[in-house]
Design a protein around this motif. Structure first.
Motif, PDB file in Angstrom:
ATOM      1  N   GLU A  84       7.915  47.647  21.381  1.00  0.00           N
ATOM      2  CA  GLU A  84       7.766  46.352  22.037  1.00  0.00           C
ATOM      3  C   GLU A  84       7.323  45.283  21.037  1.00  0.00           C
ATOM      4  O   GLU A  84       7.832  44.169  21.021  1.00  0.00           O
ATOM      5  N   ILE A  85       6.347  45.662  20.211  1.00  0.00           N
ATOM      6  CA  ILE A  85       5.872  44.733  19.177  1.00  0.00           C
ATOM      7  C   ILE A  85       6.997  44.388  18.206  1.00  0.00           C
ATOM      8  O   ILE A  85       7.219  43.218  17.867  1.00  0.00           O
ATOM      9  N   LEU A  86       7.737  45.413  17.781  1.00  0.00           N
ATOM     10  CA  LEU A  86       8.800  45.175  16.800  1.00  0.00           C
ATOM     11  C   LEU A  86       9.866  44.233  17.351  1.00  0.00           C
ATOM     12  O   LEU A  86      10.441  43.432  16.619  1.00  0.00           O
ATOM     13  N   ARG A  87      10.105  44.331  18.666  1.00  0.00           N
ATOM     14  CA  ARG A  87      11.141  43.490  19.260  1.00  0.00           C
ATOM     15  C   ARG A  87      10.770  42.009  19.247  1.00  0.00           C
ATOM     16  O   ARG A  87      11.633  41.148  19.330  1.00  0.00           O
ATOM     17  N   THR A  88       9.454  41.712  19.092  1.00  0.00           N
ATOM     18  CA  THR A  88       9.047  40.306  19.078  1.00  0.00           C
ATOM     19  C   THR A  88       9.220  39.658  17.706  1.00  0.00           C
ATOM     20  O   THR A  88       9.025  38.457  17.552  1.00  0.00           O
ATOM     21  N   LEU A  93       2.373  41.324   9.009  1.00  0.00           N
ATOM     22  CA  LEU A  93       2.416  40.760  10.370  1.00  0.00           C
ATOM     23  C   LEU A  93       2.401  41.880  11.416  1.00  0.00           C
ATOM     24  O   LEU A  93       1.652  41.829  12.395  1.00  0.00           O
ATOM     25  N   VAL A  94       3.230  42.893  11.192  1.00  0.00           N
ATOM     26  CA  VAL A  94       3.303  44.022  12.124  1.00  0.00           C
ATOM     27  C   VAL A  94       1.947  44.725  12.189  1.00  0.00           C
ATOM     28  O   VAL A  94       1.449  45.060  13.267  1.00  0.00           O
ATOM     29  N   GLN A  95       1.340  44.897  11.014  1.00  0.00           N
ATOM     30  CA  GLN A  95       0.045  45.561  10.977  1.00  0.00           C
ATOM     31  C   GLN A  95      -0.979  44.798  11.829  1.00  0.00           C
ATOM     32  O   GLN A  95      -1.743  45.381  12.586  1.00  0.00           O
ATOM     33  N   ARG A  96      -0.943  43.462  11.695  1.00  0.00           N
ATOM     34  CA  ARG A  96      -1.894  42.652  12.444  1.00  0.00           C
ATOM     35  C   ARG A  96      -1.662  42.796  13.946  1.00  0.00           C
ATOM     36  O   ARG A  96      -2.598  42.974  14.723  1.00  0.00           O
ATOM     37  N   LYS A  97      -0.393  42.770  14.322  1.00  0.00           N
ATOM     38  CA  LYS A  97      -0.078  42.883  15.756  1.00  0.00           C
ATOM     39  C   LYS A  97      -0.471  44.249  16.306  1.00  0.00           C
ATOM     40  O   LYS A  97      -0.920  44.361  17.447  1.00  0.00           O
ATOM     41  N   LEU A  98      -0.282  45.276  15.482  1.00  0.00           N
ATOM     42  CA  LEU A  98      -0.670  46.623  15.921  1.00  0.00           C
ATOM     43  C   LEU A  98      -2.178  46.669  16.158  1.00  0.00           C
ATOM     44  O   LEU A  98      -2.653  47.165  17.173  1.00  0.00           O
ATOM     45  N   THR A  99      -2.910  46.131  15.219  1.00  0.00           N
ATOM     46  CA  THR A  99      -4.367  46.143  15.331  1.00  0.00           C
ATOM     47  C   THR A  99      -4.817  45.346  16.547  1.00  0.00           C
ATOM     48  O   THR A  99      -5.692  45.776  17.308  1.00  0.00           O
ATOM     49  N   GLU A 100      -4.193  44.167  16.732  1.00  0.00           N
ATOM     50  CA  GLU A 100      -4.533  43.326  17.883  1.00  0.00           C
ATOM     51  C   GLU A 100      -4.297  44.062  19.196  1.00  0.00           C
ATOM     52  O   GLU A 100      -5.038  43.903  20.160  1.00  0.00           O
ATOM     53  N   ALA A 101      -3.214  44.875  19.206  1.00  0.00           N
ATOM     54  CA  ALA A 101      -2.886  45.613  20.431  1.00  0.00           C
ATOM     55  C   ALA A 101      -3.736  46.874  20.579  1.00  0.00           C
ATOM     56  O   ALA A 101      -3.532  47.661  21.502  1.00  0.00           O
ATOM     57  N   GLY A 102      -4.659  47.067  19.640  1.00  0.00           N
ATOM     58  CA  GLY A 102      -5.531  48.233  19.716  1.00  0.00           C
ATOM     59  C   GLY A 102      -4.836  49.538  19.375  1.00  0.00           C
ATOM     60  O   GLY A 102      -5.297  50.613  19.756  1.00  0.00           O
ATOM     61  N   LEU A 103      -3.739  49.469  18.650  1.00  0.00           N
ATOM     62  CA  LEU A 103      -3.003  50.685  18.282  1.00  0.00           C
ATOM     63  C   LEU A 103      -3.446  51.133  16.892  1.00  0.00           C
ATOM     64  O   LEU A 103      -3.362  50.365  15.931  1.00  0.00           O
ATOM     65  N   ASP A 104      -3.897  52.361  16.774  1.00  0.00           N
ATOM     66  CA  ASP A 104      -4.418  52.850  15.504  1.00  0.00           C
ATOM     67  C   ASP A 104      -3.292  53.426  14.645  1.00  0.00           C
ATOM     68  O   ASP A 104      -3.213  54.630  14.442  1.00  0.00           O
ATOM     69  N   LEU A 114       1.320  63.198  15.108  1.00  0.00           N
ATOM     70  CA  LEU A 114       2.537  62.838  15.855  1.00  0.00           C
ATOM     71  C   LEU A 114       2.259  61.676  16.816  1.00  0.00           C
ATOM     72  O   LEU A 114       1.198  61.584  17.423  1.00  0.00           O
ATOM     73  N   ILE A 115       3.263  60.781  16.939  1.00  0.00           N
ATOM     74  CA  ILE A 115       3.107  59.610  17.801  1.00  0.00           C
ATOM     75  C   ILE A 115       3.687  59.960  19.174  1.00  0.00           C
ATOM     76  O   ILE A 115       4.877  60.268  19.272  1.00  0.00           O
ATOM     77  N   PRO A 116       2.865  59.902  20.223  1.00  0.00           N
ATOM     78  CA  PRO A 116       3.389  60.238  21.552  1.00  0.00           C
ATOM     79  C   PRO A 116       4.349  59.165  22.063  1.00  0.00           C
ATOM     80  O   PRO A 116       4.286  58.010  21.616  1.00  0.00           O
ATOM     81  N   PRO A 117       5.248  59.511  23.016  1.00  0.00           N
ATOM     82  CA  PRO A 117       6.324  58.611  23.461  1.00  0.00           C
ATOM     83  C   PRO A 117       5.814  57.259  23.965  1.00  0.00           C
ATOM     84  O   PRO A 117       6.424  56.223  23.659  1.00  0.00           O
ATOM     85  N   GLU A 118       4.687  57.252  24.704  1.00  0.00           N
ATOM     86  CA  GLU A 118       4.239  55.956  25.236  1.00  0.00           C
ATOM     87  C   GLU A 118       3.810  55.016  24.122  1.00  0.00           C
ATOM     88  O   GLU A 118       4.007  53.803  24.182  1.00  0.00           O
ATOM     89  N   ARG A 119       3.232  55.578  23.064  1.00  0.00           N
ATOM     90  CA  ARG A 119       2.878  54.742  21.906  1.00  0.00           C
ATOM     91  C   ARG A 119       4.138  54.232  21.204  1.00  0.00           C
ATOM     92  O   ARG A 119       4.195  53.104  20.753  1.00  0.00           O
ATOM     93  N   VAL A 120       5.128  55.098  21.111  1.00  0.00           N
ATOM     94  CA  VAL A 120       6.388  54.686  20.478  1.00  0.00           C
ATOM     95  C   VAL A 120       6.944  53.462  21.190  1.00  0.00           C
ATOM     96  O   VAL A 120       7.370  52.494  20.557  1.00  0.00           O
ATOM     97  N   SER A 121       6.898  53.461  22.529  1.00  0.00           N
ATOM     98  CA  SER A 121       7.450  52.287  23.217  1.00  0.00           C
ATOM     99  C   SER A 121       6.575  51.057  23.024  1.00  0.00           C
ATOM    100  O   SER A 121       7.086  49.939  22.934  1.00  0.00           O
ATOM    101  N   GLN A 122       5.243  51.256  22.916  1.00  0.00           N
ATOM    102  CA  GLN A 122       4.371  50.098  22.643  1.00  0.00           C
ATOM    103  C   GLN A 122       4.707  49.481  21.284  1.00  0.00           C
ATOM    104  O   GLN A 122       4.789  48.260  21.139  1.00  0.00           O
ATOM    105  N   ILE A 123       4.881  50.373  20.290  1.00  0.00           N
ATOM    106  CA  ILE A 123       5.218  49.879  18.938  1.00  0.00           C
ATOM    107  C   ILE A 123       6.570  49.169  18.973  1.00  0.00           C
ATOM    108  O   ILE A 123       6.741  48.086  18.412  1.00  0.00           O
TER     109      ILE A 123
END
Ligand SMILES: Nc1ncnc2c1ncn2[C@@H]1O[C@H](COP(=O)(O)OP(=O)(O)O)[C@@H](O)[C@H]1O
Ligand SMILES: [Mg+2]
Lengths: 405, 229
Positions: A87-91, A236-247, A76-85
């Protein structure tokens, strides 16, 4: 120039009945491949659109979920991670919408019956996956809704539920505790798929989280402007997730929809077989016809060879004849196939695919891009069938050819 | 000398049997000659002509065209030689049925790769010489036997060959038409200074010969010179 053009064309007109027979066979073969190509193409486009409607363009989740190894809810993805993701999607400009989704399963219980169901909890009226579109009776889910659900037509029949009826859903929370929720049916949806309609129910995300007793979500579903950009944007999204340190791992609709790949594989095999069968048929029939008509010209071959025509020129004359035959036959096949296909489409014939409830219309996609392959195949099959007879004629012994009747 | 053969022999093998069709033929033809080889059926006329036309190979001996030996030439070189130096007239006319009279005469010029204008000029000139200018657009099946053979003669001459070979050119024509065809050949022989070698079993044809040669059982016997008709 005239040798390769004039004489082959004239020879085509020589025995009109025979030429017409060849043309008919080639045209028929071309039209058949064209029609099946059109059917496969239309079906795949529909299935693709339906799949994207069901899965979004791509989904983001923990690798644990995709690995399908965990029994508990570690993924399960916790709420703070959801908002980080988020944020990336909004860019990313191509992303038009996204929604969080929580999946759970449980038992739907009425006074009479109990059924195993799977629930998809979503933000109501999100623009990424809008199941409200599928509602046939009753109403869709509204943002303010809590304990309301959409259920499928088949489940509604089995549990004898109507819009407005109540039933109970029992689940297990993420901590393994027993939980019960009373639910009201808002609307009944149809998807023309008996298995989905029997098992899948939709509820607001908030209520799903209450039932599982978690603030987390299973995955995030993303919709983008153009299906064809899916792979690029997903990467692109995958790369940004990895760059942001999100697993987290991105999966596209095509990776997720195994049945889509299976159907595509099946269609490819089917189409391959048909192409081979039709071209072999065209090959052998045209081979027969050309062998006969080339043999009848044995003395002519002797004559033109005697007055100085070279072997390759004889070959070309005969070979070009088959090329023209193939081109003409294929063009007729495309034109005829197009007309017949338009007629067929206008009839609006339907069939019920396995697993479906209602017939779906059978339509042929007749765009010219789908005509290219059948055209090439037929021209090639015809040209190939001329290869041996033309070679044979080119290699005739001049004296013997001249002496033949 | 346009043509010479030396000790030309041809033996056909039929199963285990050997059929000698030509037995050591020595023959010469000069520029502008009009020679008729006369002999009964089966005497070796067609065999001889095929060897000279370079569409068949002798068992032994040599064919010289303009002094050049031909036995060592490749298939492509022989086709080239036939195209440029030899014209052929057949017993059965052998026109291409899908082409008009004009196009049949034009055909060898296409092989030579001449320009359209040049082809047209040459074809029309020859069709006029054989008296078929007005029938240029007819297909062979719309022409009489004599007309077809005249088209074939025009086709044989259109490339300005050194040598025209005719195999029984009158055999499929009635005698009156045969005479007309022979007269045309004789006239063209004189006007174009091209050598003609006609083989036949038709005694009428020999009347047109400058020189007659007899052939029997694959051997030539000189029949002497005449003035022709
Ligand atoms: N392809 C062949 N195979 C075997 N024998 C042949 C062949 N062609 C010709 N002959 C024989 O050679 C002889 C000469 O034939 P040919 O040159 O056709 O004579 P003509 O043209 O004078 O009638 C004949 O005996 C004929 O049977
Ligand atoms: Mg003969």
């Amino acid at each position: 120039m005239e040798l390769k053009l004039l004489i082959p064309l004239r020879n085509l007109l020589r025995n009109r009945r025979r030429t017409l027979l060849s043309l008919a066979i080639i045209a028929l073969g071309t039209a058949m491949i064209y029609a099946v190509r059109g059917y496969v193409d239309e079906s795949m486009l529909n299935i693709r659109a339906g799949t994207v409607r069901q899965f979004g363009n791509f989904q983001i989740a923990s690798p644990l979920l995709w690995a399908e190894k965990t029994e508990n809810f570690q993924y399960l993805i916790p709420p703070e991670r959801v908002s980080q993701i988020a944020e990336i999607l909004r860019t990313i400009p191509e992303v038009t919408a996204y929604t969080a989704q929580l999946n759970l399963s449980g038992l739907a219980i009425t006074e009479r019956k109990t059924k195993v169901v799977r629930a998809t909890a979503l933000e109501p009226q999100n623009r990424a996956l809008d199941y409200n579109d599928l509602v046939e009776r009753g109403s869709g889910l509204a943002p303010a809704d809590r304990a309301t659900v959409l259920i499928g037509r088949t489940l509604a029949e089995e549990l004898q539920l109507q819009p407005g009826s109540f039933f109970t859903l029992t689940t297990t929370t993420v901590d393994g505790a027993y939980n019960v929720g009373p639910l009201q049916v808002a609307g009944i949806y149809t998807l023309n798929n008996a298995i989905v309609e029997r098992q899948l129910i939709f509820m607001p995300l908030g209520y799903g989280q209450t039932l599982l007793d978690t603030p987390g979500v299973t995955k995030i579903i993303v919709k983008i402007t153009n299906i064809d950009d899916t792979d690029r944007v997903a990467a692109l999204v995958q790369r940004k997730l990895t760059e942001a340190g999100l697993d987290f791992e991105v999966r596209t609709w095509e990776q997720l929809a195994e049945f889509y790949r299976q159907i595509r594989g099946f269609f490819n095999v089917l189409f391959g077989f048909l192409t081979i069968a039709v071209s072999v048929l065209v090959f052998f029939i045209v081979l027969q016809v050309l062998t006969l008509s080339f043999l009848e010209r044995t003395r002519e071959v002797g004559t033109i060879r005697a007055i100085g025509t070279k072997r390759y020129q004889v070959f070309l004359m005969f070979f070009m004849e088959s090329v023209f035959l193939g081109l003409l036959g294929s063009l007729i096949g495309i034109a005829g196939g197009w007309l017949a296909g338009q007629g067929f489409n206008a009839l609006g014939i339907g069939w019920t695919p396995p697993g479906a409830i209602e017939p779906v219309p059978v339509q042929l996609r007749l765009e010219l891009g789908n005509a290219l392959w059948p055209f090439l195949i037929s021209v090639m099959a015809t040209a190939f069938s001329a290869l041996y007879p033309a070679l044979h004629s080119a290699r005739l012994n001049v004296v013997e050819a001249l002496a033949s009747k | 000398m346009i043509l010479q053969t030396k000790d030309l022999t041809k033996i056909y093998r039929v199963g285990k049997e050997e059929v000698p069709a030509l037995r050591g033929v020595n023959f010469e033809l000069d520029v502008g000659d009009f020679v008729v080889i006369n002999g009964p059926s089966g005497s070796g006329k067609t065999t001889f002509l095929n060897l000279i036309a370079c569409i068949d190979k002798p068992t032994s001996g040599e064919v010289f065209i303009e002094g050049q030996p031909t036995s060592q030439l490749s298939e492509g070189q022989l086709a080239e030689l036939r195209k440029r130096k030899i014209g052929l007239v057949f017993q059965t006319f052998n026109l291409i049925p899908v082409l008009s009279a004009f196009e049949n005469v034009e055909y060898p010029l296409l092989l030579l790769g001449l320009s359209r204008a040049e082809r047209r000029r040459r074809v029309m000139a020859l069709l006029e010489e054989v008296g078929l200018k007005d029938l240029a657009n007819r297909r062979p099946d719309e022409l009489s036997g004599g007309q077809r053979q005249r088209v074939a003669i025009a086709r044989a001459l259109v490339t300005d060959p050194k040598l025209v070979l005719a195999d029984e050119p009158t055999a499929n024509l009635d005698s009156e038409t045969g005479k007309q065809v022979m007269a045309i050949m004789r006239r063209l022989n004189e006007e174009h200074h091209v050598a003609f070698l006609v083989v036949t079993h038709d005694p009428v044809v020999t009347q047109y010969a400058q020189r007659t040669v007899k052939i029997r059982d694959g051997q030539l016997f000189d029949g002497g010179r005449t003035n022709g008709a």
